[in-house]
Design a protein around this motif. Structure first.
Motif, PDB file in Angstrom:
ATOM      1  N   GLY A 157       4.023  -1.961   1.177  1.00 36.37           N
ATOM      2  CA  GLY A 157       5.221  -1.148   1.284  1.00 36.37           C
ATOM      3  C   GLY A 157       5.175  -0.276   2.528  1.00 36.37           C
ATOM      4  N   VAL A 158       6.263  -0.279   3.304  1.00 35.42           N
ATOM      5  CA  VAL A 158       6.366   0.514   4.529  1.00 35.42           C
ATOM      6  C   VAL A 158       7.504   1.509   4.332  1.00 35.42           C
ATOM      7  N   SER A 159       7.166   2.788   4.329  1.00 35.52           N
ATOM      8  CA  SER A 159       8.171   3.815   4.046  1.00 35.52           C
ATOM      9  C   SER A 159       8.767   4.438   5.304  1.00 35.52           C
ATOM     10  N   GLY A 160       8.051   4.314   6.415  1.00 34.42           N
ATOM     11  CA  GLY A 160       8.496   4.992   7.614  1.00 34.42           C
ATOM     12  C   GLY A 160       7.939   6.404   7.726  1.00 34.42           C
ATOM     13  N   SER A 161       6.936   6.730   6.892  1.00 29.63           N
ATOM     14  CA  SER A 161       6.331   8.060   6.910  1.00 29.63           C
ATOM     15  C   SER A 161       4.929   7.988   7.506  1.00 29.63           C
ATOM     16  N   ARG A 162       4.296   9.149   7.655  1.00 30.70           N
ATOM     17  CA  ARG A 162       2.940   9.208   8.192  1.00 30.70           C
ATOM     18  C   ARG A 162       1.927   8.591   7.235  1.00 30.70           C
ATOM     19  N   HIS A 163       2.312   8.414   5.974  1.00 29.98           N
ATOM     20  CA  HIS A 163       1.391   7.838   5.006  1.00 29.98           C
ATOM     21  C   HIS A 163       1.266   6.322   5.154  1.00 29.98           C
ATOM     22  N   ASP A 164       2.083   5.727   6.004  1.00 32.89           N
ATOM     23  CA  ASP A 164       2.036   4.273   6.180  1.00 32.89           C
ATOM     24  C   ASP A 164       0.721   3.801   6.785  1.00 32.89           C
ATOM     25  N   ALA A 165       0.087   4.615   7.604  1.00 31.87           N
ATOM     26  CA  ALA A 165      -1.094   4.168   8.337  1.00 31.87           C
ATOM     27  C   ALA A 165      -2.178   3.679   7.393  1.00 31.87           C
ATOM     28  N   ALA A 166      -2.466   4.431   6.330  1.00 32.84           N
ATOM     29  CA  ALA A 166      -3.514   4.028   5.390  1.00 32.84           C
ATOM     30  C   ALA A 166      -3.157   2.718   4.711  1.00 32.84           C
ATOM     31  N   ALA A 167      -1.904   2.592   4.256  1.00 32.05           N
ATOM     32  CA  ALA A 167      -1.492   1.378   3.550  1.00 32.05           C
ATOM     33  C   ALA A 167      -1.497   0.167   4.480  1.00 32.05           C
ATOM     34  N   LEU A 168      -0.986   0.322   5.700  1.00 27.98           N
ATOM     35  CA  LEU A 168      -0.933  -0.804   6.624  1.00 27.98           C
ATOM     36  C   LEU A 168      -2.324  -1.241   7.051  1.00 27.98           C
ATOM     37  N   GLY A 169      -3.177  -0.290   7.371  1.00 30.78           N
ATOM     38  CA  GLY A 169      -4.531  -0.649   7.768  1.00 30.78           C
ATOM     39  C   GLY A 169      -5.259  -1.406   6.678  1.00 30.78           C
ATOM     40  N   TYR A 170      -5.129  -0.927   5.451  1.00 31.20           N
ATOM     41  CA  TYR A 170      -5.808  -1.569   4.325  1.00 31.20           C
ATOM     42  C   TYR A 170      -5.208  -2.940   4.043  1.00 31.20           C
ATOM     43  N   ALA A 171      -3.879  -3.036   4.092  1.00 29.35           N
ATOM     44  CA  ALA A 171      -3.218  -4.301   3.794  1.00 29.35           C
ATOM     45  C   ALA A 171      -3.557  -5.377   4.822  1.00 29.35           C
ATOM     46  N   PHE A 172      -3.586  -5.001   6.094  1.00 31.27           N
ATOM     47  CA  PHE A 172      -3.960  -5.981   7.125  1.00 31.27           C
ATOM     48  C   PHE A 172      -5.390  -6.475   6.910  1.00 31.27           C
ATOM     49  N   GLU A 173      -6.308  -5.580   6.545  1.00 30.33           N
ATOM     50  CA  GLU A 173      -7.687  -5.996   6.282  1.00 30.33           C
ATOM     51  C   GLU A 173      -7.758  -6.958   5.102  1.00 30.33           C
ATOM     52  N   LEU A 174      -7.020  -6.661   4.038  1.00 31.21           N
ATOM     53  CA  LEU A 174      -7.036  -7.526   2.860  1.00 31.21           C
ATOM     54  C   LEU A 174      -6.455  -8.897   3.171  1.00 31.21           C
ATOM     55  N   ALA A 175      -5.343  -8.928   3.903  1.00 34.80           N
ATOM     56  CA  ALA A 175      -4.723 -10.204   4.256  1.00 34.80           C
ATOM     57  C   ALA A 175      -5.631 -11.016   5.165  1.00 34.80           C
ATOM     58  N   ALA A 176      -6.289 -10.354   6.114  1.00 34.55           N
ATOM     59  CA  ALA A 176      -7.207 -11.054   7.025  1.00 34.55           C
ATOM     60  C   ALA A 176      -8.391 -11.624   6.264  1.00 34.55           C
ATOM     61  N   ALA A 177      -8.957 -10.851   5.332  1.00 31.99           N
ATOM     62  CA  ALA A 177     -10.115 -11.322   4.570  1.00 31.99           C
ATOM     63  C   ALA A 177      -9.761 -12.512   3.681  1.00 31.99           C
ATOM     64  N   ARG A 178      -8.527 -12.517   3.168  1.00 36.99           N
ATOM     65  CA  ARG A 178      -8.089 -13.598   2.286  1.00 36.99           C
ATOM     66  C   ARG A 178      -7.454 -14.755   3.047  1.00 36.99           C
ATOM     67  N   GLU A 179      -7.176 -14.541   4.340  1.00 32.72           N
ATOM     68  CA  GLU A 179      -6.533 -15.544   5.191  1.00 32.72           C
ATOM     69  C   GLU A 179      -5.183 -15.963   4.617  1.00 32.72           C
ATOM     70  N   VAL A 180      -4.383 -14.961   4.270  1.00 31.32           N
ATOM     71  CA  VAL A 180      -3.044 -15.191   3.734  1.00 31.32           C
ATOM     72  C   VAL A 180      -2.037 -14.360   4.518  1.00 31.32           C
ATOM     73  N   PRO A 181      -0.743 -14.680   4.420  1.00 33.23           N
ATOM     74  CA  PRO A 181       0.268 -13.873   5.109  1.00 33.23           C
ATOM     75  C   PRO A 181       0.353 -12.468   4.534  1.00 33.23           C
ATOM     76  N   LEU A 182       0.842 -11.557   5.366  1.00 33.11           N
ATOM     77  CA  LEU A 182       1.128 -10.190   4.940  1.00 33.11           C
ATOM     78  C   LEU A 182       2.638 -10.021   4.905  1.00 33.11           C
ATOM     79  N   ARG A 183       3.152  -9.640   3.758  1.00 30.54           N
ATOM     80  CA  ARG A 183       4.593  -9.459   3.584  1.00 30.54           C
ATOM     81  C   ARG A 183       4.888  -7.960   3.608  1.00 30.54           C
ATOM     82  N   ALA A 184       5.490  -7.485   4.691  1.00 28.34           N
ATOM     83  CA  ALA A 184       5.781  -6.060   4.852  1.00 28.34           C
ATOM     84  C   ALA A 184       7.209  -5.786   4.387  1.00 28.34           C
ATOM     85  N   VAL A 185       7.348  -4.872   3.425  1.00 31.75           N
ATOM     86  CA  VAL A 185       8.646  -4.585   2.804  1.00 31.75           C
ATOM     87  C   VAL A 185       9.020  -3.128   3.060  1.00 31.75           C
TER      88      VAL A 185
END
Length: 290
Positions: A157-185
């Motif tokens: 989830g992308v809210s457009g707030s300063r709290h996005d950094a933690a979620a995006l960083g973690y989500a990209f790492e998880l998607a990379a480790a699983r080798e799957v697409p990342l769906r940003a909403v």
């Protein structure tokens, strides 16, 4: 310091499922798995009556029950991830407090969505919400009965707030480790902010507003995509409530990642309404990143 994933155990089927999920996550991280059982019943003061067992016998029975739950969880963990090191611990006291106390030294805290009156046995997700609100590391609440396909995407989830950094960083790492697409909403339905802005641009129509929100999403993802060029990113910017949009995408996801707070609501709150809603209703595991 050795990398550790902590999982809450209370003897319930939900906690056992969370432990198995946590074991697989620990294996991906080359981390140890720490199984923690906290029992608030141990704080009960038993009166000294002839018909009531002595307090020590009462405590011994609680400990025996907890140790059996931990043994069952450890056995199931070894079935799915035999190469992961496992520690077990029984602690007297509040389950939420016990997990929060472990969080500064953990990479991830994991718990189930329903319990037997321990970690998540009160109102659905109540302890999960408390842990997600106060933990010092990301928290995963393992929800849903569907076994996701290994090719299913990670949703963030992308809210457009300063709290996005933690979620995006973690989500990209998880998607990379699983080798799957990342769906940003990025759902942008907001009476307090967006529609007030739209009233000044009514002649330009909703298409302009949609383009603005898509641009916000693209800008939020730009740096992260450069750091993870192998992750395929799918972008969605619907006119919808954030929780509703994320739940729709969660139906075909491995997990959903959100920040602890979004850009709406009261700044004094420690866990946003969207995060709480997902913890209570998501059809797949939810990670609260921080």
């Amino acid at each position: 310091m050795e990398r550790t994933v902590v999982a809450g155990i209370d003897g319930s089927a939900s906690a056992l499922r969370a432990a198995r999920w946590a074991a697989l996550e620990a294996r991906r991280r080359s981390a140890r798995l720490h199984l923690l059982h906290c029992d608030v019943k141990s704080l009960v003061v038993v009166p000294d009556y002839p018909v009531v067992p002595p307090r020590q016998a009462f405590l011994d029975s609680i400990r025996e029950e907890a140790e059996e739950s931990l043994r069952q969880a450890a056995d199931q963990v070894r079935e799915v991830a035999p190469d992961v090191g496992v520690d077990t611990e029984f602690r007297m006291g509040s389950p939420a407090s016990g997990l929060v106390e472990q969080s500064p030294r953990a990479e991830l805290v994991v718990l189930g969505s329903r319990g037997l009156g321990g970690f998540t046995g009160l109102l659905i997700g109540s302890v999960a919400i408390a842990v997600a609100a106060h933990a010092r590391c990301p928290v995963a609440v393992v929800r849903g009965e569907r076994r996701p396909d290994e090719t299913d995407p990670v949703v963030v989830g992308v809210s457009g707030s300063r709290h996005d950094a933690a979620a995006l960083g973690y989500a990209f790492e998880l998607a990379a480790a699983r080798e799957v697409p990342l769906r940003a909403v990025h759902a942008w339905h907001s009476l307090a902010q967006d529609e007030a802005r739209l009233r000044h641009r009514v002649d330009e129509g909703w298409a302009v507003a949609q383009a603005d929100e898509e641009r916000l999403l693209t800008e939020a993802l730009a740096g992260w995509s450069e750091d993870h060029p192998d992750v395929v990113v799918q972008r969605f910017a619907p006119l919808n409530k954030p929780a509703r949009a994320l739940l729709a995408h969660a139906e075909q996801a491995q997990l959903v990642v959100v920040g602890a707070r979004g850009r709406g609501g009261f700044t004094g709150l420690v866990l946003g309404s969207t995060s709480q809603h997902l913890v209570q209703h998501s059809p797949c595991p939810v990670v609260i990143a921080r």
